[in-house]
Design a protein around this motif. Sequence first.
Motif, PDB file in Angstrom:
ATOM      1  N   GLY A   1     -39.736  16.555   3.566  1.00 25.70           N
ATOM      2  CA  GLY A   1     -38.424  16.272   2.979  1.00 25.70           C
ATOM      3  C   GLY A   1     -37.842  14.972   3.497  1.00 25.70           C
ATOM      4  O   GLY A   1     -37.308  14.166   2.732  1.00 25.70           O
ATOM      5  N   GLU A   2     -37.958  14.748   4.818  1.00 27.21           N
ATOM      6  CA  GLU A   2     -37.455  13.494   5.401  1.00 27.21           C
ATOM      7  C   GLU A   2     -38.225  12.301   4.866  1.00 27.21           C
ATOM      8  O   GLU A   2     -37.636  11.260   4.557  1.00 27.21           O
ATOM      9  CB  GLU A   2     -37.566  13.541   6.925  1.00 27.21           C
ATOM     10  CG  GLU A   2     -36.535  14.414   7.593  1.00 27.21           C
ATOM     11  CD  GLU A   2     -36.697  14.416   9.111  1.00 27.21           C
ATOM     12  OE1 GLU A   2     -37.754  13.983   9.624  1.00 27.21           O
ATOM     13  OE2 GLU A   2     -35.756  14.865   9.780  1.00 27.21           O
ATOM     14  N   GLN A   3     -39.553  12.432   4.750  1.00 30.90           N
ATOM     15  CA  GLN A   3     -40.368  11.329   4.240  1.00 30.90           C
ATOM     16  C   GLN A   3     -40.023  11.014   2.796  1.00 30.90           C
ATOM     17  O   GLN A   3     -39.950   9.845   2.411  1.00 30.90           O
ATOM     18  CB  GLN A   3     -41.852  11.645   4.391  1.00 30.90           C
ATOM     19  CG  GLN A   3     -42.314  11.641   5.836  1.00 30.90           C
ATOM     20  CD  GLN A   3     -43.748  12.099   5.997  1.00 30.90           C
ATOM     21  OE1 GLN A   3     -44.400  12.498   5.038  1.00 30.90           O
ATOM     22  NE2 GLN A   3     -44.247  12.044   7.217  1.00 30.90           N
ATOM     23  N   LEU A   4     -39.810  12.047   1.995  1.00 36.16           N
ATOM     24  CA  LEU A   4     -39.407  11.811   0.607  1.00 36.16           C
ATOM     25  C   LEU A   4     -38.040  11.140   0.536  1.00 36.16           C
ATOM     26  O   LEU A   4     -37.818  10.248  -0.281  1.00 36.16           O
ATOM     27  CB  LEU A   4     -39.389  13.132  -0.171  1.00 36.16           C
ATOM     28  CG  LEU A   4     -40.749  13.728  -0.515  1.00 36.16           C
ATOM     29  CD1 LEU A   4     -40.571  15.088  -1.169  1.00 36.16           C
ATOM     30  CD2 LEU A   4     -41.534  12.808  -1.416  1.00 36.16           C
ATOM     31  N   GLY A   5     -37.132  11.565   1.414  1.00 31.19           N
ATOM     32  CA  GLY A   5     -35.812  10.936   1.461  1.00 31.19           C
ATOM     33  C   GLY A   5     -35.908   9.473   1.849  1.00 31.19           C
ATOM     34  O   GLY A   5     -35.258   8.604   1.253  1.00 31.19           O
ATOM     35  N   THR A   6     -36.767   9.182   2.832  1.00 29.11           N
ATOM     36  CA  THR A   6     -36.962   7.802   3.268  1.00 29.11           C
ATOM     37  C   THR A   6     -37.579   6.969   2.146  1.00 29.11           C
ATOM     38  O   THR A   6     -37.163   5.829   1.908  1.00 29.11           O
ATOM     39  CB  THR A   6     -37.868   7.762   4.519  1.00 29.11           C
ATOM     40  OG1 THR A   6     -37.254   8.532   5.552  1.00 29.11           O
ATOM     41  CG2 THR A   6     -38.090   6.355   5.004  1.00 29.11           C
ATOM     42  N   ALA A   7     -38.568   7.538   1.466  1.00 27.99           N
ATOM     43  CA  ALA A   7     -39.196   6.824   0.351  1.00 27.99           C
ATOM     44  C   ALA A   7     -38.182   6.564  -0.758  1.00 27.99           C
ATOM     45  O   ALA A   7     -38.143   5.479  -1.335  1.00 27.99           O
ATOM     46  CB  ALA A   7     -40.385   7.621  -0.184  1.00 27.99           C
ATOM     47  N   ALA A   8     -37.362   7.558  -1.059  1.00 27.74           N
ATOM     48  CA  ALA A   8     -36.341   7.387  -2.096  1.00 27.74           C
ATOM     49  C   ALA A   8     -35.348   6.298  -1.695  1.00 27.74           C
ATOM     50  O   ALA A   8     -34.953   5.467  -2.527  1.00 27.74           O
ATOM     51  CB  ALA A   8     -35.605   8.700  -2.345  1.00 27.74           C
ATOM     52  N   ASP A   9     -34.945   6.270  -0.429  1.00 27.04           N
ATOM     53  CA  ASP A   9     -34.027   5.230   0.049  1.00 27.04           C
ATOM     54  C   ASP A   9     -34.672   3.853  -0.079  1.00 27.04           C
ATOM     55  O   ASP A   9     -34.024   2.886  -0.490  1.00 27.04           O
ATOM     56  CB  ASP A   9     -33.632   5.490   1.506  1.00 27.04           C
ATOM     57  CG  ASP A   9     -32.717   6.688   1.660  1.00 27.04           C
ATOM     58  OD1 ASP A   9     -32.123   7.124   0.648  1.00 27.04           O
ATOM     59  OD2 ASP A   9     -32.593   7.199   2.796  1.00 27.04           O
ATOM     60  N   SER A  10     -35.943   3.763   0.288  1.00 29.01           N
ATOM     61  CA  SER A  10     -36.651   2.490   0.191  1.00 29.01           C
ATOM     62  C   SER A  10     -36.736   2.013  -1.254  1.00 29.01           C
ATOM     63  O   SER A  10     -36.489   0.838  -1.548  1.00 29.01           O
ATOM     64  CB  SER A  10     -38.056   2.642   0.775  1.00 29.01           C
ATOM     65  OG  SER A  10     -38.803   1.469   0.622  1.00 29.01           O
ATOM     66  N   ILE A  11     -37.049   2.929  -2.159  1.00 30.30           N
ATOM     67  CA  ILE A  11     -37.124   2.571  -3.579  1.00 30.30           C
ATOM     68  C   ILE A  11     -35.753   2.138  -4.091  1.00 30.30           C
ATOM     69  O   ILE A  11     -35.632   1.147  -4.807  1.00 30.30           O
ATOM     70  CB  ILE A  11     -37.674   3.757  -4.396  1.00 30.30           C
ATOM     71  CG1 ILE A  11     -39.154   3.964  -4.076  1.00 30.30           C
ATOM     72  CG2 ILE A  11     -37.471   3.545  -5.892  1.00 30.30           C
ATOM     73  CD1 ILE A  11     -39.729   5.254  -4.612  1.00 30.30           C
ATOM     74  N   ARG A  12     -34.725   2.857  -3.684  1.00 30.37           N
ATOM     75  CA  ARG A  12     -33.362   2.516  -4.109  1.00 30.37           C
ATOM     76  C   ARG A  12     -32.985   1.116  -3.612  1.00 30.37           C
ATOM     77  O   ARG A  12     -32.413   0.321  -4.357  1.00 30.37           O
ATOM     78  CB  ARG A  12     -32.375   3.551  -3.575  1.00 30.37           C
ATOM     79  CG  ARG A  12     -30.982   3.415  -4.144  1.00 30.37           C
ATOM     80  CD  ARG A  12     -30.025   4.509  -3.659  1.00 30.37           C
ATOM     81  NE  ARG A  12     -30.536   5.851  -3.877  1.00 30.37           N
ATOM     82  CZ  ARG A  12     -30.892   6.706  -2.897  1.00 30.37           C
ATOM     83  NH1 ARG A  12     -30.791   6.355  -1.640  1.00 30.37           N
ATOM     84  NH2 ARG A  12     -31.328   7.911  -3.185  1.00 30.37           N
ATOM     85  N   GLU A  13     -33.336   0.796  -2.354  1.00 31.35           N
ATOM     86  CA  GLU A  13     -33.027  -0.530  -1.809  1.00 31.35           C
ATOM     87  C   GLU A  13     -33.772  -1.612  -2.578  1.00 31.35           C
ATOM     88  O   GLU A  13     -33.211  -2.669  -2.871  1.00 31.35           O
ATOM     89  CB  GLU A  13     -33.397  -0.584  -0.333  1.00 31.35           C
ATOM     90  CG  GLU A  13     -32.472   0.210   0.564  1.00 31.35           C
ATOM     91  CD  GLU A  13     -32.973   0.285   2.008  1.00 31.35           C
ATOM     92  OE1 GLU A  13     -33.980  -0.381   2.339  1.00 31.35           O
ATOM     93  OE2 GLU A  13     -32.361   1.017   2.795  1.00 31.35           O
ATOM     94  N   LYS A  14     -35.049  -1.349  -2.900  1.00 33.06           N
ATOM     95  CA  LYS A  14     -35.818  -2.348  -3.648  1.00 33.06           C
ATOM     96  C   LYS A  14     -35.247  -2.554  -5.038  1.00 33.06           C
ATOM     97  O   LYS A  14     -35.176  -3.677  -5.530  1.00 33.06           O
ATOM     98  CB  LYS A  14     -37.288  -1.934  -3.722  1.00 33.06           C
ATOM     99  CG  LYS A  14     -37.995  -2.101  -2.407  1.00 33.06           C
ATOM    100  CD  LYS A  14     -39.449  -1.731  -2.482  1.00 33.06           C
ATOM    101  CE  LYS A  14     -40.077  -1.915  -1.106  1.00 33.06           C
ATOM    102  NZ  LYS A  14     -41.472  -1.557  -1.068  1.00 33.06           N
ATOM    103  N   ILE A  15     -34.828  -1.476  -5.683  1.00 38.97           N
ATOM    104  CA  ILE A  15     -34.230  -1.597  -7.016  1.00 38.97           C
ATOM    105  C   ILE A  15     -32.928  -2.382  -6.931  1.00 38.97           C
ATOM    106  O   ILE A  15     -32.675  -3.272  -7.748  1.00 38.97           O
ATOM    107  CB  ILE A  15     -34.000  -0.199  -7.641  1.00 38.97           C
ATOM    108  CG1 ILE A  15     -35.343   0.409  -8.038  1.00 38.97           C
ATOM    109  CG2 ILE A  15     -33.076  -0.283  -8.848  1.00 38.97           C
ATOM    110  CD1 ILE A  15     -35.257   1.843  -8.506  1.00 38.97           C
TER     111      ILE A  15
END
Length: 122
Positions: free
Chosen positions: A39-53
């Motif tokens: 769950g934490e890794q998915l949250g981190t990945a989602a945050d990273s994708i959001r920052e890139k977008i």
Amino acid sequence: MNRSIKTEVTGVGDKLARKAEDLSDTATTKARKAVHSVGEQLGTAADSIREKIDGTVEETSDVMSNVKEGVRSSAAYLQDQGFSDIMDDVGTLIKRYPIYAMLIGAGIGFMLVRRRTRGDGR
């Protein structure tokens, strides 16, 4: 003797039951930790994708602003200058950069010939 074997078997059975319970608790704990970690890794990945977008949106906005400003500047130049002034500017650029002018002319000529030989008239 029968009673001692029965007691021993009961004791071993109790030990096995406790061991199975401990293993079950350990497996449950590890599964919960794994789920939490995923769950934490998915949250981190989602945050990273959001920052890139967000970064891409900002970059695109900057590029579009620059293009818009360039078009406005070009339109203002064309409105302010007469045809003869524009031709004088083009002549000055050709004199200043003859090799680039020749390469650009050759490229435009190549595209026109290619378009004509394809016969599609676009």
